[in-house]
Structures are given as C-alpha cells and as structure tokens.
Design a protein around this motif. Structure first.
Motif, short mmCIF file in Angstrom:
data_model
loop_
_atom_site.label_atom_id
_atom_site.label_comp_id
_atom_site.label_asym_id
_atom_site.label_seq_id
_atom_site.Cartn_x
_atom_site.Cartn_y
_atom_site.Cartn_z
N ARG A 71 -14.72 -0.41 11.80
CA ARG A 71 -14.31 -1.21 10.64
C ARG A 71 -14.79 -2.66 10.78
NH1 ARG A 71 -13.57 -1.14 5.33
NH2 ARG A 71 -12.03 -2.67 4.65
N ALA A 72 -14.69 -3.22 11.98
CA ALA A 72 -15.15 -4.59 12.19
C ALA A 72 -16.65 -4.70 11.94
CB ALA A 72 -14.81 -5.05 13.60
N ASP A 79 -6.56 -7.83 13.84
CA ASP A 79 -7.02 -7.01 12.72
C ASP A 79 -8.54 -6.91 12.75
OD1 ASP A 79 -6.13 -5.92 9.82
OD2 ASP A 79 -8.05 -6.97 9.67
N HIS A 80 -9.04 -5.68 12.78
CA HIS A 80 -10.50 -5.49 12.88
C HIS A 80 -11.24 -6.07 11.67
CE1 HIS A 80 -9.00 -2.29 15.66
NE2 HIS A 80 -10.02 -2.73 16.37
N THR A 81 -10.63 -5.96 10.50
CA THR A 81 -11.26 -6.51 9.30
C THR A 81 -11.43 -8.01 9.42
OG1 THR A 81 -10.36 -4.73 7.93
CG2 THR A 81 -11.06 -6.74 6.80
N ALA A 130 -9.01 -8.01 18.61
CA ALA A 130 -9.56 -6.72 18.22
C ALA A 130 -11.02 -6.62 18.64
CB ALA A 130 -9.42 -6.53 16.72
N ASP A 131 -11.49 -5.39 18.78
CA ASP A 131 -12.84 -5.09 19.25
C ASP A 131 -13.86 -5.35 18.14
OD1 ASP A 131 -15.10 -4.04 20.41
OD2 ASP A 131 -14.42 -1.96 20.34
N TYR A 184 -15.60 -2.16 16.92
CA TYR A 184 -14.89 -1.07 16.25
C TYR A 184 -15.55 -0.87 14.88
CZ TYR A 184 -11.14 1.82 14.40
OH TYR A 184 -10.44 2.86 13.86
N LYS A 239 -10.03 3.98 20.15
CA LYS A 239 -10.11 2.96 21.19
C LYS A 239 -10.28 3.60 22.56
CE LYS A 239 -7.23 -0.64 19.04
NZ LYS A 239 -5.92 -1.33 19.16
#
Length: 267
Positions: free
Chosen positions: A161-162, A129-131, A155-156, A159, A28
């Motif tokens: 994972r996202a 949560d990025h997921t 969350a970003d 990111y 981050k």
C-alpha cells in the motif's frame, strides 16, 4: 526473458508470495521472513525493475502481457498468468491494475550513506499508517527532498500500500531506519543538520521563519495521533508550525508534510 506459466488453480503453491494480501500482519511476517516486497500496477512494477530491484516472480492477467513486455524481457523470473477472477481468489482483492511483482528486498543502508550529500531530509517518528508513509515519500521526492529517515516503529515503506501511494518514489528516494531513536535528532545536529520539528509546542514559529537561512535541513514529523514524543520535540533545534485559521490546529501528517516541504524547498 520471463517464462510465462499459465495457472488455473488458486491454491498453486507457486503463488505463495501473492496470497492473502489484505492480511497486514500475515504479510509483514511473510515478507520479512522471505526478504520480499510486492509492487502493484504497471507503472509501479516498471519503476521497481528500472530502479534495479530483482524480481522473484510476476503475476498478471493476460491483457497486461503486452504492456509489460519490455519488463518481462529483462528478467528470467517466472511470470504467472491467470485470469483476474482467479487473481482475486489468490490475493483477496480485485487486482484492478492487473499486474503484481514480487521483488527481492535490499539490506538497509547505514544512516551515514543515506545522508551523504543530502541537503534536505525528512525524519519520521512512529508514523504507522502505510498510506501516510507512502504519501510523505511521494511529497518529499516531488518537492526536492533528498532522503528519508524513519524511527524503528514507522510503517514499512516497502509494504504494498505504501509503494502504491508513493507511485514508486520509494524506489528512488534514499531511505533507512534510525538505529538509535533516543539520540536521533542530536546525532543529526552533530552531523550538520538543523532539525526543525513540526509541532504545536508553545515556542513554535511559523514554518517559513523556522527554515529561513537553514542550509542542511532535517524536517521532523510525528505520529498521526499524538504527534512528536516529548524527547524528539525537546531535542529538535527549532520547533515550527503551519499557520492555520482559528479553530483548526492541524492537518493530516501527509498533508502537513507536503505543505512544509513546499515551503522548505523555497527557503
């Protein structure tokens, strides 16, 4: 065309963008400081570049060079070529999809620009949560929503994972962050949207009823643990629930979003 550079030392400073990808807090800080984000996998890397994001560099195992040759032909960014074992030492995990790209972030768009012409939007409050964020963007894009607005603490979406879970939908779905959390929903109502909050509030009606007859819809979803804040729950125009069998009161927020989007898209 990208310059191919073979790397044999995992401590090579040129690999800084890709180091320690499992350390979320470190990433981050690094990605915000340098204005970058990472895309993982052949499809996601290609979709990022096709969407116009500018690569800083690429990293891949030799076996992926042919499959991504068309992407490499579109950029002058360096492509670091190293074995999968070496890539694992750099990133901290097995890069089983074989390819990574570091790309330049773009400035966030004003809310008005994201909403221009939109009929259906998702509004997320404190989903951390990025997921879940990635899955929500993917469902929204697949089921006909036009944009996503995020509260400051969400969350970003960029990111790694996202992006991976969203399968690149984050590159094509317009999104931005809300600058004013407190009056975000009244502001949307003033802009012509009917805000419908998914919540277990006593006055919630089935989602089919809540979205019926709505022209411009803002579907509002809350955090994984506590759901919507009292402020957002109370300031929404309508409150809605997904009817479930007795004894089960909720779904994971990403699953609930998919169900609600499916219903809303057919209003």
């Amino acid at each position: 065309m990208a310059e191919l550079i073979e790397i044999s030392d995992p401590t090579d400073p040129r690999l800084g963008d890709y180091r320690d990808l499992r350390d979320v807090e470190l990433r981050k800080h690094l990605e915000a400081e340098h204005g970058l984000f990472l895309a993982e996998g052949e499809k996601v890397v290609r979709r990022a570049v096709e969407a116009g994001f500018v690569p800083r560099s690429l990293l891949m195992a030799p076996r992926w060079l042919d499959g991504l040759s068309d992407v490499l032909a579109t950029t002058d960014a360096p492509c670091y070529v190293l074995s999968e074992a070496l890539a694992e030492q750099v990133t901290g995990f097995h890069v089983h999809r074989g390819a990574l790209a570091s790309l330049e972030r773009r400035p966030l768009l004003p809310v008005a620009d994201v909403l221009a012409g939109a009929r259906s939007v998702l509004v997320l409050e404190d989903i951390v949560d990025h997921t879940n964020v990635g899955a929500i963007l993917r469902s929204g894009a697949a089921l006909g929503f036009d944009a996503v607005l995020l509260s400051p603490r969400c969350a970003d979406p960029l990111y790694r994972r996202a992006i991976k879970v969203a399968m690149g939908a984050v590159f094509t779905m317009p999104w931005t962050r809300l600058p004013d959390w407190y009056d975000a929903l009244p502001d949307l109502s003033a802009a012509g949207f009917t805000t419908v909050a998914l919540t277990l509030a006593p006055d919630s009606t089935p989602i089919e009823e809540a979205v019926a007859g709505v022209d411009r819809l803002a579907l509002v979803l809350g955090s994984e643990g506590h759901g919507l804040s009292a402020r957002w729950e109370q300031s929404a125009d309508r409150r809605a629930i997904i009817p479930m069998r007795e004894g089960i009161d909720s779904l994971n927020v990403a699953a609930a979003t998919a169900v609600a989007c499916y219903i809303a898209a057919r209003r």
